[in-house]
Design a protein around this motif. Structure first.
Motif, mmCIF file in Angstrom:
data_model
loop_
_atom_site.group_PDB
_atom_site.id
_atom_site.type_symbol
_atom_site.label_atom_id
_atom_site.label_comp_id
_atom_site.label_asym_id
_atom_site.label_seq_id
_atom_site.Cartn_x
_atom_site.Cartn_y
_atom_site.Cartn_z
ATOM 1 N N ALA A 44 0.871 -1.176 0.000
ATOM 2 C CA ALA A 44 0.000 0.000 0.000
ATOM 3 C C ALA A 44 0.907 1.225 0.000
ATOM 4 C CB ALA A 44 -0.883 0.000 1.233
ATOM 5 N N SER A 45 0.571 2.222 -0.840
ATOM 6 C CA SER A 45 1.398 3.425 -0.922
ATOM 7 C C SER A 45 0.527 4.671 -0.992
ATOM 8 C CB SER A 45 2.316 3.347 -2.145
ATOM 9 O OG SER A 45 1.551 3.366 -3.340
ATOM 10 N N LYS A 46 1.074 5.760 -0.483
ATOM 11 C CA LYS A 46 0.387 7.052 -0.551
ATOM 12 C C LYS A 46 0.452 7.568 -1.978
ATOM 13 C CE LYS A 46 -0.419 7.005 3.762
ATOM 14 N NZ LYS A 46 -1.771 6.416 3.965
ATOM 15 N N PRO A 47 -0.638 8.201 -2.441
ATOM 16 C CA PRO A 47 -0.603 8.688 -3.824
ATOM 17 C C PRO A 47 0.504 9.727 -4.033
ATOM 18 C CG PRO A 47 -2.625 9.409 -2.706
ATOM 19 C CD PRO A 47 -1.915 8.480 -1.783
ATOM 20 N N MET A 48 1.213 9.542 -5.123
ATOM 21 C CA MET A 48 2.116 10.601 -5.571
ATOM 22 C C MET A 48 1.281 11.433 -6.533
ATOM 23 S SD MET A 48 5.484 10.047 -7.842
ATOM 24 C CE MET A 48 6.515 11.447 -8.233
ATOM 25 N N GLY A 49 1.331 12.753 -6.404
ATOM 26 C CA GLY A 49 0.441 13.602 -7.184
ATOM 27 C C GLY A 49 -0.713 14.055 -6.306
ATOM 28 N N ASP A 55 -5.397 5.578 -1.708
ATOM 29 C CA ASP A 55 -4.051 5.000 -1.683
ATOM 30 C C ASP A 55 -3.923 3.986 -2.818
ATOM 31 O OD1 ASP A 55 -3.495 6.496 0.530
ATOM 32 O OD2 ASP A 55 -3.412 4.817 1.938
ATOM 33 N N TYR A 56 -2.681 3.743 -3.207
ATOM 34 C CA TYR A 56 -2.406 2.782 -4.294
ATOM 35 C C TYR A 56 -1.992 1.429 -3.742
ATOM 36 C CZ TYR A 56 -2.454 6.212 -8.099
ATOM 37 O OH TYR A 56 -2.837 7.144 -9.025
ATOM 38 N N VAL A 57 -2.172 0.412 -4.569
ATOM 39 C CA VAL A 57 -1.476 -0.848 -4.363
ATOM 40 C C VAL A 57 -0.440 -0.947 -5.473
ATOM 41 C CG1 VAL A 57 -1.654 -3.371 -4.224
ATOM 42 C CG2 VAL A 57 -3.474 -1.931 -3.279
ATOM 43 N N ASN A 58 0.806 -1.243 -5.088
ATOM 44 C CA ASN A 58 1.916 -1.337 -6.044
ATOM 45 C C ASN A 58 2.702 -2.628 -5.862
ATOM 46 O OD1 ASN A 58 1.998 2.060 -5.679
ATOM 47 N ND2 ASN A 58 2.260 1.236 -7.730
ATOM 48 N N ALA A 59 3.299 -3.080 -6.932
ATOM 49 C CA ALA A 59 4.193 -4.236 -6.902
ATOM 50 C C ALA A 59 5.138 -4.116 -8.090
ATOM 51 C CB ALA A 59 3.400 -5.540 -6.986
ATOM 52 N N PRO A 94 -6.344 9.152 -10.485
ATOM 53 C CA PRO A 94 -6.480 7.734 -10.150
ATOM 54 C C PRO A 94 -6.562 6.834 -11.379
ATOM 55 C CG PRO A 94 -8.536 8.907 -9.728
ATOM 56 C CD PRO A 94 -7.518 9.932 -10.093
ATOM 57 N N ARG A 95 -6.158 5.576 -11.228
ATOM 58 C CA ARG A 95 -6.194 4.631 -12.354
ATOM 59 C C ARG A 95 -6.477 3.202 -11.899
ATOM 60 N NH1 ARG A 95 -1.369 6.504 -14.385
ATOM 61 N NH2 ARG A 95 -2.363 8.493 -14.277
ATOM 62 N N THR A 96 -7.196 2.464 -12.750
ATOM 63 C CA THR A 96 -7.506 1.078 -12.414
ATOM 64 C C THR A 96 -6.294 0.179 -12.587
ATOM 65 O OG1 THR A 96 -8.417 0.875 -14.626
ATOM 66 C CG2 THR A 96 -9.983 1.024 -12.846
#
Ligand code: ROI
Length: 168
Positions: A44-49, A55-59, A94-96
């Motif tokens: 889980a990451s805080k939005p950049m921008g 919040d985002y999920v990133n991998a 935001p993006r899917t």
């Protein structure tokens, strides 16, 4: 062609992000001439921008691919499309599902539609920390080690939300 090791960044903050990433991972593994060889945890990451978005999920995934960088890009864009990504006018909104080529072997590429290494990789905690998980010894094409780059990038609240991710 000998397979190239490439790293792809995955990100989502809409429409069940965790599920978006899981499906994208399978779709990447099923691409022709391409296999997933490692995947980081989901973070889980805080939005950049703009901050007024979830919040985002990133991998980050490591692949072995015989596709050229240009072909890989168009295949990833096709996956983004089938997962309903809508390109909006708002910059950094935001993006899917977002799939970015972070690295493609040791190559430096600058064409009209592709810049590799990804232009933001050295400042984005949600790329660097997942990447370190799967490639701690990595040296970037510019000669900097991943570990040295990470020293100046704080975690900014980044946290693991799922370990032991599978793709088969
Ligand atoms: N912020 C985070 N945390 N994760 C992303 O994947 C991401 N992707 C983007 C922008 C809008 C820059 N912000 C992001 O494209």
């Amino acid at each position: 062609m000998h397979p190239v090791t490439s790293y792809i960044g995955l990100g989502s903050n809409l429409a069940k992000p965790d599920q978006q990433l899981q499906e994208a991972l399978r779709a990447i593994h099923e691409l022709k001439d391409t296999h997933v060889t490692q995947c980081s945890s989901f973070y889980a990451s805080k939005p950049m921008g703009p901050q007024d978005q979830p919040d985002y999920v990133n991998a980050v995934v490591e692949i072995a691919t015989k596709l050229s960088a240009e072909d890989l890009l168009s295949q990833l864009q096709a996956i983004e499309q089938t997962h309903g990504r809508q390109r909006k006018s708002e910059r950094w909104g935001p993006r899917t599902l977002d799939l970015d080529i972070i690295l493609y072997g040791n190559e430096q590429i600058q064409s009209n539609d592709l810049v590799v290494p990804h232009y933001g990789m050295k400042t984005r905690e949600f790329v660097l920390y997942p990447l370190r998980e799967i490639a701690p010894e990595l040296v970037l094409p510019c000669g900097d080690s991943l570990v040295s780059v990470l020293k100046s990038v704080p975690k900014n609240g980044l946290e693991v939300i799922r370990k032991d991710v599978t793709w088969k």
